[in-house]
Design a protein around this motif. Structure first.
Motif, PDB file in Angstrom:
ATOM      1  N   MET A   1      41.833  -6.440  -1.737  1.00 43.71           N
ATOM      2  CA  MET A   1      40.598  -6.161  -1.004  1.00 43.71           C
ATOM      3  C   MET A   1      40.908  -5.246   0.181  1.00 43.71           C
ATOM      4  O   MET A   1      41.765  -5.557   1.011  1.00 43.71           O
ATOM      5  N   SER A   2      40.238  -4.081   0.253  1.00 42.30           N
ATOM      6  CA  SER A   2      40.483  -3.128   1.330  1.00 42.30           C
ATOM      7  C   SER A   2      39.783  -3.562   2.605  1.00 42.30           C
ATOM      8  O   SER A   2      38.695  -4.128   2.582  1.00 42.30           O
ATOM      9  N   VAL A   3      40.449  -3.274   3.731  1.00 45.46           N
ATOM     10  CA  VAL A   3      39.893  -3.603   5.037  1.00 45.46           C
ATOM     11  C   VAL A   3      39.304  -2.334   5.635  1.00 45.46           C
ATOM     12  O   VAL A   3      39.975  -1.290   5.710  1.00 45.46           O
ATOM     13  N   ILE A   4      38.055  -2.392   6.051  1.00 44.88           N
ATOM     14  CA  ILE A   4      37.329  -1.225   6.558  1.00 44.88           C
ATOM     15  C   ILE A   4      37.638  -1.041   8.038  1.00 44.88           C
ATOM     16  O   ILE A   4      37.633  -1.992   8.824  1.00 44.88           O
ATOM     17  N   ASP A   5      37.906   0.212   8.418  1.00 45.77           N
ATOM     18  CA  ASP A   5      38.227   0.522   9.810  1.00 45.77           C
ATOM     19  C   ASP A   5      36.942   0.729  10.605  1.00 45.77           C
ATOM     20  O   ASP A   5      36.459   1.849  10.764  1.00 45.77           O
ATOM     21  N   CYS A   6      36.357  -0.353  11.070  1.00 44.23           N
ATOM     22  CA  CYS A   6      35.191  -0.289  11.940  1.00 44.23           C
ATOM     23  C   CYS A   6      35.133  -1.582  12.756  1.00 44.23           C
ATOM     24  O   CYS A   6      35.860  -2.529  12.479  1.00 44.23           O
ATOM     25  N   PHE A   7      34.287  -1.590  13.753  1.00 44.88           N
ATOM     26  CA  PHE A   7      34.167  -2.743  14.641  1.00 44.88           C
ATOM     27  C   PHE A   7      32.838  -3.441  14.343  1.00 44.88           C
ATOM     28  O   PHE A   7      31.775  -2.853  14.494  1.00 44.88           O
ATOM     29  N   VAL A   8      32.916  -4.690  13.931  1.00 44.34           N
ATOM     30  CA  VAL A   8      31.727  -5.480  13.612  1.00 44.34           C
ATOM     31  C   VAL A   8      31.603  -6.629  14.606  1.00 44.34           C
ATOM     32  O   VAL A   8      32.558  -7.387  14.822  1.00 44.34           O
ATOM     33  N   SER A   9      30.439  -6.746  15.202  1.00 39.64           N
ATOM     34  CA  SER A   9      30.143  -7.860  16.103  1.00 39.64           C
ATOM     35  C   SER A   9      29.120  -8.770  15.444  1.00 39.64           C
ATOM     36  O   SER A   9      28.167  -8.294  14.822  1.00 39.64           O
ATOM     37  N   VAL A  10      29.315 -10.069  15.594  1.00 40.69           N
ATOM     38  CA  VAL A  10      28.361 -11.058  15.104  1.00 40.69           C
ATOM     39  C   VAL A  10      27.852 -11.861  16.292  1.00 40.69           C
ATOM     40  O   VAL A  10      28.652 -12.378  17.081  1.00 40.69           O
ATOM     41  N   VAL A  11      26.537 -11.941  16.430  1.00 39.35           N
ATOM     42  CA  VAL A  11      25.910 -12.706  17.511  1.00 39.35           C
ATOM     43  C   VAL A  11      25.179 -13.890  16.903  1.00 39.35           C
ATOM     44  O   VAL A  11      24.367 -13.726  15.987  1.00 39.35           O
ATOM     45  N   VAL A  31      35.382 -14.194   6.805  1.00 39.74           N
ATOM     46  CA  VAL A  31      34.756 -12.996   6.248  1.00 39.74           C
ATOM     47  C   VAL A  31      35.155 -11.758   7.052  1.00 39.74           C
ATOM     48  O   VAL A  31      35.501 -10.706   6.479  1.00 39.74           O
ATOM     49  N   LEU A  32      35.147 -11.859   8.362  1.00 41.94           N
ATOM     50  CA  LEU A  32      35.488 -10.715   9.207  1.00 41.94           C
ATOM     51  C   LEU A  32      36.963 -10.333   9.055  1.00 41.94           C
ATOM     52  O   LEU A  32      37.299  -9.144   9.015  1.00 41.94           O
ATOM     53  N   ARG A  33      37.832 -11.314   8.973  1.00 40.40           N
ATOM     54  CA  ARG A  33      39.267 -11.039   8.793  1.00 40.40           C
ATOM     55  C   ARG A  33      39.528 -10.242   7.510  1.00 40.40           C
ATOM     56  O   ARG A  33      40.338  -9.318   7.493  1.00 40.40           O
ATOM     57  N   GLN A  34      38.842 -10.622   6.470  1.00 37.22           N
ATOM     58  CA  GLN A  34      39.108 -10.028   5.163  1.00 37.22           C
ATOM     59  C   GLN A  34      38.570  -8.604   5.022  1.00 37.22           C
ATOM     60  O   GLN A  34      39.058  -7.842   4.187  1.00 37.22           O
ATOM     61  N   HIS A  35      37.588  -8.239   5.840  1.00 42.08           N
ATOM     62  CA  HIS A  35      36.887  -6.985   5.574  1.00 42.08           C
ATOM     63  C   HIS A  35      36.986  -5.934   6.685  1.00 42.08           C
ATOM     64  O   HIS A  35      36.760  -4.746   6.403  1.00 42.08           O
ATOM     65  N   TYR A  36      37.317  -6.320   7.932  1.00 43.85           N
ATOM     66  CA  TYR A  36      37.220  -5.357   9.025  1.00 43.85           C
ATOM     67  C   TYR A  36      38.459  -5.397   9.920  1.00 43.85           C
ATOM     68  O   TYR A  36      39.039  -6.459  10.162  1.00 43.85           O
ATOM     69  N   THR A  37      38.830  -4.223  10.402  1.00 43.37           N
ATOM     70  CA  THR A  37      40.003  -4.139  11.266  1.00 43.37           C
ATOM     71  C   THR A  37      39.725  -4.712  12.654  1.00 43.37           C
ATOM     72  O   THR A  37      40.623  -5.260  13.293  1.00 43.37           O
ATOM     73  N   HIS A  38      38.513  -4.551  13.137  1.00 41.32           N
ATOM     74  CA  HIS A  38      38.160  -5.014  14.478  1.00 41.32           C
ATOM     75  C   HIS A  38      36.844  -5.792  14.403  1.00 41.32           C
ATOM     76  O   HIS A  38      35.901  -5.365  13.720  1.00 41.32           O
ATOM     77  N   TYR A  39      36.789  -6.885  15.105  1.00 36.25           N
ATOM     78  CA  TYR A  39      35.592  -7.720  15.045  1.00 36.25           C
ATOM     79  C   TYR A  39      35.543  -8.669  16.231  1.00 36.25           C
ATOM     80  O   TYR A  39      36.529  -8.866  16.944  1.00 36.25           O
TER      81      TYR A  39
END
Length: 332
Positions: A1-11, A31-39
């Motif tokens: 599973m590739s990790v996307i280089d973007c920053f995702v915030s969850v509120v 979910v955030l660990r598996q998919h995004y570089t920054h969160y």
């Protein structure tokens, strides 16, 4: 599973959610660990009276990239979410309610947002878990808002949504204490898309608002977002005045052409009752707007933050997962 280089915030707003906050956090972080570089996961405690704060505090030592914003009292779910939006730093922001919104949909929704949709709005598939009176009341309210008051409120929309950075920036500029997110998202514009989903049940029985809370929310939505009730009050007042003038003319004619007036008491009583009804309705509508204006003139902030806590950015990870050095998508 590739990790996307973007920053995702969850509120996510919390209110007396001691029992469900840990499974929610575990699922979101995974979910955030598996998919995004920054969160980051921002939990906003909206004046909980149970052990929600203690439960979240214990999670800060075990999971990375979590922030806890503790409001000084309960300001309501919309204001709680808004306080989180005021401090997010992600390229894309996901707003979700822990009780009912599935974290598993985050990757799919973020991908749609990355493909050009600035705003994704969640709509629940049905309201079968609500009593009949609440379903009927909700359908009536949406019809009044859409057809009579022209308020762009999407039927059965929820707090679950994804916002791009430009949308977040636009929303945080809106000076409105009620911070009703489901309407603010529509007002700021930008490309949007609706997605439907099924509620999950972290509680065995879904927590429902009382009829008084629903009425209060409905009145706030109408008063804040439409002047049509005020215009209706003006028309009613004008119509009542015309009837009143006509009735005065009627009385004058009776006085001039009838030497003895023994009848008319029923008519007078009926007319007085109608006038009282019109005046009462006008005063009721005006009082709501006057109360709203006075509340805005107080000048108080929409919320107060009592404290804020953060988890360590280095928890069994070789890199700082919630620290970003650059972002092409962030616009300030």
């Amino acid at each position: 599973m590739s990790v996307i280089d973007c920053f995702v915030s969850v509120v996510a707003p919390l209110h007396d959610d001691r029992r469900i906050v840990e499974p929610f956090v575990v699922e979101v972080i995974e979910v955030l660990r598996q998919h995004y570089t920054h969160y980051e996961l921002i939990l906003v405690n909206d004046g909980s009276e149970d052990d929600t704060i203690e439960a979240v505090t214990s999670l800060l030592d075990r999971y990375e990239c979590i922030r806890l914003i503790n409001l000084s009292r309960s300001f309501g779910i919309d204001v709680a979410i808004s306080s989180g939006l005021d401090s997010v730093i992600g390229d894309f922001v996901v707003v979700m309610v822990p009780e009912s919104d599935p974290p598993s949909l985050i990757p799919e929704l973020i991908e749609q947002s990355r493909c050009g949709k600035d705003l994704l709005i969640g709509v629940r598939c049905d309201r079968h878990d609500e009593p009949f009176w609440m379903q009927t009341g909700a359908n009536t309210f949406y019809w009044i808002c859409q057809k009579l008051l022209k308020i762009p409120l999407i039927q059965n929309s929820t707090q679950f949504r994804v916002l791009s950075r430009p949308v977040v920036n636009a929303i945080t500029q809106v000076q409105d204490k009620s911070r009703y997110l489901r309407l603010m998202s529509s007002y700021v514009g930008y490309s949007s898309q609706i997605f439907t989903y099924n509620f999950i049940k972290r509680y065995k029985r879904r927590r429902l608002k009382s009829i008084f809370e629903l009425l209060d929310t409905g009145l706030q939505i109408i008063v804040v977002n439409s002047v049509r009730p005020l215009r209706l009050a003006s028309y009613i007042g004008l119509l009542a005045s015309i009837f009143n003038i006509a009735y005065i003319g009627y009385i004058a004619l009776i006085y001039l052409f009838k030497p003895e007036v023994a009848e008319g008491w029923v008519t007078l009583s009926f007319q007085s009752a109608i006038m009282f009804f019109f005046i009462s309705m006008v005063l009721t509508i005006l009082s709501e707007y006057v109360g709203f204006i006075l509340d805005r003139l107080k000048g108080f902030p929409a919320y107060y933050v009592a404290s804020e806590k953060n988890s360590s950015v280095l928890v069994a990870l070789p890199e700082q997962r919630n620290v970003v050095n650059h972002s092409d998508n962030v616009q300030i």
